[in-house]
Design a protein around this motif. Structure first.
Motif, mmCIF file in Angstrom:
data_model
loop_
_atom_site.group_PDB
_atom_site.id
_atom_site.type_symbol
_atom_site.label_atom_id
_atom_site.label_comp_id
_atom_site.label_asym_id
_atom_site.label_seq_id
_atom_site.Cartn_x
_atom_site.Cartn_y
_atom_site.Cartn_z
ATOM 1 N N GLN A 246 4.430 14.466 -1.427
ATOM 2 C CA GLN A 246 5.252 13.266 -1.557
ATOM 3 C C GLN A 246 4.693 12.291 -2.594
ATOM 4 O O GLN A 246 4.936 11.090 -2.514
ATOM 5 C CB GLN A 246 5.413 12.564 -0.202
ATOM 6 N N HIS A 247 3.918 12.802 -3.554
ATOM 7 C CA HIS A 247 3.475 11.987 -4.682
ATOM 8 C C HIS A 247 4.592 12.021 -5.723
ATOM 9 O O HIS A 247 4.737 12.981 -6.475
ATOM 10 C CB HIS A 247 2.174 12.531 -5.273
ATOM 11 N N CYS A 248 5.392 10.945 -5.780
ATOM 12 C CA CYS A 248 6.656 11.003 -6.508
ATOM 13 C C CYS A 248 6.544 10.588 -7.967
ATOM 14 O O CYS A 248 7.534 10.657 -8.699
ATOM 15 C CB CYS A 248 7.703 10.141 -5.809
ATOM 16 N N TYR A 249 5.359 10.158 -8.436
ATOM 17 C CA TYR A 249 5.243 9.681 -9.812
ATOM 18 C C TYR A 249 4.404 10.672 -10.610
ATOM 19 O O TYR A 249 3.264 10.978 -10.242
ATOM 20 C CB TYR A 249 4.617 8.288 -9.864
ATOM 21 N N SER A 250 4.975 11.134 -11.727
ATOM 22 C CA SER A 250 4.304 12.121 -12.550
ATOM 23 C C SER A 250 4.427 11.713 -14.014
ATOM 24 O O SER A 250 5.480 11.223 -14.450
ATOM 25 C CB SER A 250 4.914 13.509 -12.333
ATOM 26 N N LEU A 251 3.354 11.921 -14.783
ATOM 27 C CA LEU A 251 3.289 11.516 -16.184
ATOM 28 C C LEU A 251 3.459 12.717 -17.084
ATOM 29 O O LEU A 251 2.770 13.737 -16.918
ATOM 30 C CB LEU A 251 1.941 10.836 -16.465
ATOM 31 N N ASP A 252 4.363 12.612 -18.051
ATOM 32 C CA ASP A 252 4.562 13.663 -19.042
ATOM 33 C C ASP A 252 3.410 13.615 -20.043
ATOM 34 O O ASP A 252 3.118 12.562 -20.624
ATOM 35 C CB ASP A 252 5.901 13.462 -19.764
ATOM 36 N N VAL A 253 2.741 14.755 -20.240
ATOM 37 C CA VAL A 253 1.569 14.789 -21.114
ATOM 38 C C VAL A 253 1.955 14.494 -22.554
ATOM 39 O O VAL A 253 1.222 13.818 -23.290
ATOM 40 C CB VAL A 253 0.856 16.150 -20.996
ATOM 41 N N GLU A 254 3.097 14.970 -22.997
ATOM 42 C CA GLU A 254 3.493 14.820 -24.396
ATOM 43 C C GLU A 254 4.032 13.420 -24.694
ATOM 44 O O GLU A 254 3.616 12.764 -25.641
ATOM 45 C CB GLU A 254 4.536 15.875 -24.753
ATOM 46 N N GLY A 314 8.184 -13.731 -6.063
ATOM 47 C CA GLY A 314 7.461 -13.591 -4.803
ATOM 48 C C GLY A 314 7.903 -12.377 -4.020
ATOM 49 O O GLY A 314 7.087 -11.653 -3.436
ATOM 50 N N ALA A 315 9.241 -12.166 -4.036
ATOM 51 C CA ALA A 315 9.737 -10.975 -3.340
ATOM 52 C C ALA A 315 9.240 -9.700 -4.001
ATOM 53 O O ALA A 315 8.892 -8.712 -3.327
ATOM 54 C CB ALA A 315 11.262 -11.002 -3.314
ATOM 55 N N ILE A 316 9.194 -9.732 -5.363
ATOM 56 C CA ILE A 316 8.698 -8.549 -6.084
ATOM 57 C C ILE A 316 7.231 -8.295 -5.768
ATOM 58 O O ILE A 316 6.804 -7.153 -5.564
ATOM 59 C CB ILE A 316 8.922 -8.745 -7.597
ATOM 60 N N VAL A 317 6.447 -9.387 -5.710
ATOM 61 C CA VAL A 317 5.025 -9.224 -5.374
ATOM 62 C C VAL A 317 4.870 -8.627 -3.990
ATOM 63 O O VAL A 317 4.061 -7.707 -3.758
ATOM 64 C CB VAL A 317 4.307 -10.583 -5.482
ATOM 65 N N ASN A 318 5.653 -9.143 -3.043
ATOM 66 C CA ASN A 318 5.593 -8.594 -1.691
ATOM 67 C C ASN A 318 6.011 -7.127 -1.674
ATOM 68 O O ASN A 318 5.397 -6.299 -0.979
ATOM 69 C CB ASN A 318 6.473 -9.407 -0.753
ATOM 70 N N GLU A 319 7.067 -6.837 -2.443
ATOM 71 C CA GLU A 319 7.524 -5.450 -2.479
ATOM 72 C C GLU A 319 6.478 -4.546 -3.128
ATOM 73 O O GLU A 319 6.252 -3.403 -2.690
ATOM 74 C CB GLU A 319 8.856 -5.381 -3.224
ATOM 75 N N TYR A 320 5.833 -5.055 -4.183
ATOM 76 C CA TYR A 320 4.772 -4.278 -4.817
ATOM 77 C C TYR A 320 3.621 -4.039 -3.838
ATOM 78 O O TYR A 320 3.061 -2.938 -3.756
ATOM 79 C CB TYR A 320 4.248 -4.994 -6.067
ATOM 80 N N ASN A 321 3.272 -5.068 -3.094
ATOM 81 C CA ASN A 321 2.192 -4.917 -2.118
ATOM 82 C C ASN A 321 2.567 -3.911 -1.036
ATOM 83 O O ASN A 321 1.748 -3.069 -0.629
ATOM 84 C CB ASN A 321 1.862 -6.270 -1.489
ATOM 85 N N GLU A 322 3.829 -4.024 -0.561
ATOM 86 C CA GLU A 322 4.281 -3.053 0.441
ATOM 87 C C GLU A 322 4.300 -1.640 -0.130
ATOM 88 O O GLU A 322 3.909 -0.668 0.534
ATOM 89 C CB GLU A 322 5.666 -3.453 0.939
ATOM 90 N N LEU A 323 4.774 -1.533 -1.377
ATOM 91 C CA LEU A 323 4.802 -0.215 -2.010
ATOM 92 C C LEU A 323 3.400 0.349 -2.173
ATOM 93 O O LEU A 323 3.137 1.523 -1.881
ATOM 94 C CB LEU A 323 5.494 -0.318 -3.375
ATOM 95 N N LEU A 324 2.488 -0.505 -2.626
ATOM 96 C CA LEU A 324 1.104 -0.065 -2.786
ATOM 97 C C LEU A 324 0.498 0.313 -1.446
ATOM 98 O O LEU A 324 -0.210 1.334 -1.329
ATOM 99 C CB LEU A 324 0.283 -1.178 -3.449
ATOM 100 N N SER A 325 0.785 -0.491 -0.417
ATOM 101 C CA SER A 325 0.251 -0.173 0.916
ATOM 102 C C SER A 325 0.804 1.147 1.424
ATOM 103 O O SER A 325 0.067 1.976 1.994
ATOM 104 C CB SER A 325 0.594 -1.299 1.894
ATOM 105 N N SER A 326 2.116 1.363 1.208
ATOM 106 C CA SER A 326 2.708 2.622 1.673
ATOM 107 C C SER A 326 2.133 3.822 0.924
ATOM 108 O O SER A 326 1.822 4.862 1.518
ATOM 109 C CB SER A 326 4.227 2.571 1.512
ATOM 110 N N GLN A 327 1.954 3.641 -0.394
ATOM 111 C CA GLN A 327 1.380 4.742 -1.169
ATOM 112 C C GLN A 327 -0.061 5.004 -0.768
ATOM 113 O O GLN A 327 -0.490 6.157 -0.653
ATOM 114 C CB GLN A 327 1.469 4.430 -2.660
ATOM 115 N N LEU A 328 -0.821 3.929 -0.555
ATOM 116 C CA LEU A 328 -2.202 4.114 -0.112
ATOM 117 C C LEU A 328 -2.260 4.753 1.263
ATOM 118 O O LEU A 328 -3.140 5.596 1.538
ATOM 119 C CB LEU A 328 -2.920 2.766 -0.098
ATOM 120 N N GLU A 329 -1.330 4.369 2.149
ATOM 121 C CA GLU A 329 -1.295 4.978 3.471
ATOM 122 C C GLU A 329 -0.958 6.457 3.380
ATOM 123 O O GLU A 329 -1.588 7.304 4.046
ATOM 124 C CB GLU A 329 -0.274 4.246 4.345
ATOM 125 N N ASN A 330 0.051 6.775 2.538
ATOM 126 C CA ASN A 330 0.383 8.191 2.347
ATOM 127 C C ASN A 330 -0.787 8.954 1.743
ATOM 128 O O ASN A 330 -1.068 10.088 2.141
ATOM 129 C CB ASN A 330 1.620 8.314 1.452
#
Length: 454
Positions: A246-254, A314-330
């Motif tokens: 469930q790691h949904c972010y991937s970087l294209d090498v090229e 502020g909402a974006i910061v909270n959402e970023y924090n929640e997103l980061l927390s969810s990703q770190l939890e996963n």
């Protein structure tokens, strides 16, 4: 390294081979050139060194794991005779570099060739030093025009380590693969394989490959755990990694662009949607602010717009924090599962190892028990035979004792008989002695009776 006049005789040209080389940091500026070397067959086919040689040699194919300091230590006995060394890359040799060396005399060059040609770089490796005499070195890059040769330069540069002039008459200089020059004694103290000035590594960067199918095309790198997999147009191992972790972010090498497998599109700025909880791209503020725009809140009051913008931030910061927390939890759960798998595998290997050890120990103990049983049986047989032999020897001993007793009785009877016989002999001797005495007396009496006295 000075370019040498290329007007050599045709006989030398027929015995030479040409190798293109390059040096310098490819991201900054690169020097390219061509070196003309005596072929390997010239020196190996005859006992003498090549005719027309110069105090220039090239050490071909030095392994990349040897740093500049390692190479200086390898040829340390000839450092004082080296005027200049230059590290270059041969286009035909990957993961290796070559060293161009100019000596102070032809005798030093010949001794260097005889001593190091064919010698192993290390006793633990099979890599051998390949030294060839050079006929000519020609540079074609722009750096060479700017930094032609250390001898021909109008102003001598300084060593970045000791800040002394790079005077070749006093000591040799070494030019790294990124075209920075140092004293050999200074660079020999540098234990890293990077340049002390620009930190450019002499090793070529390794090409990324898919961790599963080992392909080098259409690669994607997971920006969460660093997994490298091929894209959907190859075998799709990057997508399989997303489905597994469930790691949904991937970087294209090229292209260096980030792909979101959940949103199935490229993303740049991410926020978490309040409707479905998925990461979405953040829309930038309207570029037409201050103009008439009916598609957004451009006509709103500036104070209200600023308050709305602050609330959104502020909402974006909270959402970023929640997103980061969810990703770190996963990520935590994922790595805890991996750690649990490793622990289970370790426990299983430990149990298997203990079982094998116990089984091996029991086999050894059983073998010892079998050997002891065999020895006990052997000793029992010996004991039984000894008991039987003891009874036999007891009977023989009793027989011998009876025989000795009988012999003793016979000897006693014999002694008694001998005593009786001795007594009889003694009596007989006395009797005989008494009879002879009586006869002598009678004879003397008769003689006395016949005598006449006057």
């Amino acid at each position: 390294m000075d370019p040498v006049d290329s007007g050599e005789p045709s006989s030398l040209s027929s015995m030479a081979k040409t190798l293109p080389f390059s040096s310098g940091n490819p991201r900054v500026e690169e020097t390219r050139g061509v070196m003309h070397l005596f072929a390997d067959e010239v020196a190996s086919s005859t006992s003498q060194l090549p005719v027309g040689r110069k105090p220039l040699v090239c050490v071909l194919g030095v392994p990349n794991h040897m740093t500049y300091a390692d190479f200086c230590r390898f040829c340390g006995s000839f450092i004082q005779h080296m005027l200049e060394m230059r590290i270059v890359r041969i286009d035909e040799m990957e993961d290796r570099y070559s060293v161009l060396i100019r000596f102070d005399s032809q005798e030093s060059t010949d001794n260097f060739y005889k001593h190091f040609h064919g010698q192993q770089f290390s006793s633990l490796e099979a890599e051998a030093c390949n030294v060839l005499f050079m006929i000519d070195v020609q540079y074609t890059g722009s750096i060479e025009r700017g930094h032609a040769s250390l001898v021909n330069s109008a102003e001598q540069p300084t060593c970045p380590v000791c800040l002394e002039r790079l005077d070749q008459d006093a000591s040799g200089t070494l030019t790294t693969i990124c075209n920075h020059s140092f004293h050999c004694s200074c660079i020999s103290k540098w234990t890293d394989s990077s340049c002390p000035v620009c930190r450019y590594y002499q090793q070529q960067p390794e090409k990324s490959i898919c961790f599963v199918c080992q392909t080098s095309e259409n690669l994607w790198i997971c920006i969460i755990c660093g997994f490298v997999g091929c894209g959907r147009y190859k075998d799709g191992h990057a997508i399989m990694h997303w489905k597994e972790t469930q790691h949904c972010y991937s970087l294209d090498v090229e292209t260096q662009r980030v792909w979101d497998y959940v949103g199935d599109n490229y993303i740049h700025r991410l926020i978490q949607s309040k409707t479905d909880g998925k990461p979405v791209e953040l829309n930038l503020p309207c570029p037409h602010a201050g103009n008439d725009c009916g598609s957004c809140d451009c006509n709103a009051d500036p104070g209200i717009s600023e308050a709305v913008l602050d609330s959104k931030v502020g909402a974006i910061v909270n959402e970023y924090n929640e997103l980061l927390s969810s990703q770190l939890e996963n990520q935590r759960l994922y790595y805890e599962s991996l750690l649990q798998e490793v622990n289970d595998e370790t426990e299983r290997e430990k149990s298997e190892t203990i079982e094998r050890a116990v089984k091996l120990k029991s086999q050894k103990i059983q073998a010892k028990i079998d050997n002891c049983a065999k020895e006990k049986k052997f000793l029992d047989d010996i004991h039984e035979n000894l008991v039987k032999n003891q009874d036999i020897w007891k009977a023989k001993f009793q027989e011998i004792e009876e025989r000795e007793k009988k012999i003793l009785r016979l000897m006693k009877l014999k002694d008694d008989k001998i005593c009786d016989l001795e007594e009889q002999v003694r009596v007989l001797m006395l009797y005989l002695e008494s009879g002879s005495t009586a006869e002598q007396l009678s004879t003397s009496d008769e003689t006395d009776g016949g005598n006449t006295y006057p």
